[in-house]
Write an enzyme that holds these catalytic residues in place. Structure first.
Site, mmCIF file in Angstrom:
data_model
loop_
_atom_site.group_PDB
_atom_site.id
_atom_site.type_symbol
_atom_site.label_atom_id
_atom_site.label_comp_id
_atom_site.label_asym_id
_atom_site.label_seq_id
_atom_site.Cartn_x
_atom_site.Cartn_y
_atom_site.Cartn_z
ATOM 1 N N SER A 51 48.444 48.134 39.286
ATOM 2 C CA SER A 51 48.421 48.007 40.740
ATOM 3 C C SER A 51 48.918 46.670 41.252
ATOM 4 C CB SER A 51 46.994 48.237 41.256
ATOM 5 O OG SER A 51 46.093 47.322 40.653
ATOM 6 N N ASP A 340 41.016 43.018 48.757
ATOM 7 C CA ASP A 340 39.861 43.874 48.512
ATOM 8 C C ASP A 340 39.084 43.244 47.364
ATOM 9 O OD1 ASP A 340 41.260 44.569 46.189
ATOM 10 O OD2 ASP A 340 41.900 46.521 46.959
ATOM 11 N N HIS A 343 42.117 43.002 44.292
ATOM 12 C CA HIS A 343 43.506 42.570 44.431
ATOM 13 C C HIS A 343 43.633 41.390 45.392
ATOM 14 C CE1 HIS A 343 43.541 46.952 43.523
ATOM 15 N NE2 HIS A 343 44.444 46.563 42.641
#
Length: 365
Positions: A51, A340, A343
């Protein structure tokens, strides 16, 4: 008439000079902030992994690990949630801009990707993927093996566009980024029962075997400049502080210990691959120390909050499960290292990329 002609000529010269100065200013504004080494060309930026550098490949697959919804993308091109796991740009975008390739590296699976996007690089990364094949299976995302198959397909597409010789030139002079390992440690090893028969040493060996084979496969397909990121201090991201950091939400030491063990093995293995493969620049990127520096000395880099994310409570919110349009966000994401609970913010990524490029650019290029 003579005076008028002279005046006209002088005026034309001033206009040409102004145009030249404007062109030079535009060139300065659109090139990377960190100058490339002499006689170095970068043709493309190409990404693989998880991600951290997924710009939206998960958008069209059947998984809950996606973020193509608000508040993700809050500060990206007018607030567009593209599938990037941040409020704005991610490392592939920032690096591509720094080496003067382009501003954004799109997802390979984005249906709007065109020929020029392919020629200057795409990302095959998939949020929640990892070196351990089980990691992507559990999360129902794109494994590294499939990312490699997509890359082979990509090579065929580029060859069709520009021919084999030009394609090999693009690959030879591209920068390849490989970012994986965090989800293996945080999700598969510690948070599932499937690897309970492994101890940290044997599990990091499993990760290492996969990482080594993947890097070798990329080299065999034409990659020469490979920047392979180690695991970060995963125990210090907000979610792991919440889950395993105790009542004071300290960094979870057991996660960091496994990350450091894997990193020591990965660094040594990449050095071997670099020596083994002719004309390669296979470089281990120490993201652990870089992120630890931001977390330890936030004020030095303009941050105020390092233990919570900007989204919601900042304690546990990740992806579509918890960080969604119903959650409040902090007033100023630039004060936060994390967007978040897992990340970084765009500003967090900018600080990391700036640190890492200065440290490793000459080795990679």
């Amino acid at each position: 008439m003579h005076t008028s002609s002279f005046s006209s000529s002088s005026s034309s010269s001033r206009i040409r000079l102004q145009c030249l100065l404007f062109s030079l200013l535009l060139a300065v504004m659109t090139t990377g902030a960190i100058p490339l080494p002499p006689n170095v060309t970068v043709t493309a930026v190409i990404g693989f992994g998880d991600s951290i550098i997924d710009p939206g490949n998960n958008n069209g697959i059947k998984t809950i690990i996606k973020c193509n919804h608000p508040p993700y993308g809050k500060d990206f091109m007018g607030g567009i949630p593209t599938g990037r796991f941040s409020n704005g740009r991610i490392p592939t975008d920032l690096i591509a801009e720094e080496v003067s390739v382009k501003q954004y590296v799109p997802a390979y699976l984005d249906p709007t990707v065109g020929p020029q996007d392919l020629l200057t690089g795409v990302s095959f990364a998939s949020g929640a993927s990892g070196y351990d094949p089980l990691t992507s299976t559990v999360a129902s995302v794109i494994p590294l093996s499939q990312q490699l198959d997509y890359f082979k397909e990509y090579i065929q597409k580029v060859t069709h566009l520009v021919g084999e010789e030009r394609t090999m030139y693009i690959l030879k002079n591209a920068v390849f980024l490989v970012v994986a390992g965090s989800d293996d440690i945080a999700n598969t090893y510690f948070d599932t029962p499937f690897r309970k028969n492994y101890d940290p040493n044997s599990y990091t060996d499993l990760m290492l075997h996969s990482a080594s084979a993947f890097v070798q496969d990329l080299y065999n397909l034409g990659a020469r400049r490979l920047a392979v990121f180690g695991a970060p201090p995963i125990g210090c991201v907000p979610s792991q502080r919440t889950l395993a950091g105790g009542i004071v939400r300290a960094c979870a030491g057991k996660y960091n210990e496994v990350a450091q063990l894997f990193n020591s093995k990965l660094s040594a293995e990449l050095n071997k691959l670099h020596r083994k493969n002719a004309n390669s620049r296979i470089v281990y990127i120490d993201i652990y120390s870089a992120l630890d520096e931001l977390i330890t000395n936030p004020a030095k880099y303009g941050f105020e909050e390092v233990t919570k994310g900007c989204c919601g409570t900042g304690l546990i919110e990740v992806t579509s499960l918890l960080c969604n349009k119903l959650d409040p966000v902090c007033p100023d994401a630039s004060k936060y290292v994390f967007w978040d609970s897992y990340h970084p913010t765009e500003k967090g990524y900018q600080a990391l990329v700036s640190m890492l490029l200065r440290r490793y650019m000459n080795q990679i290029l």
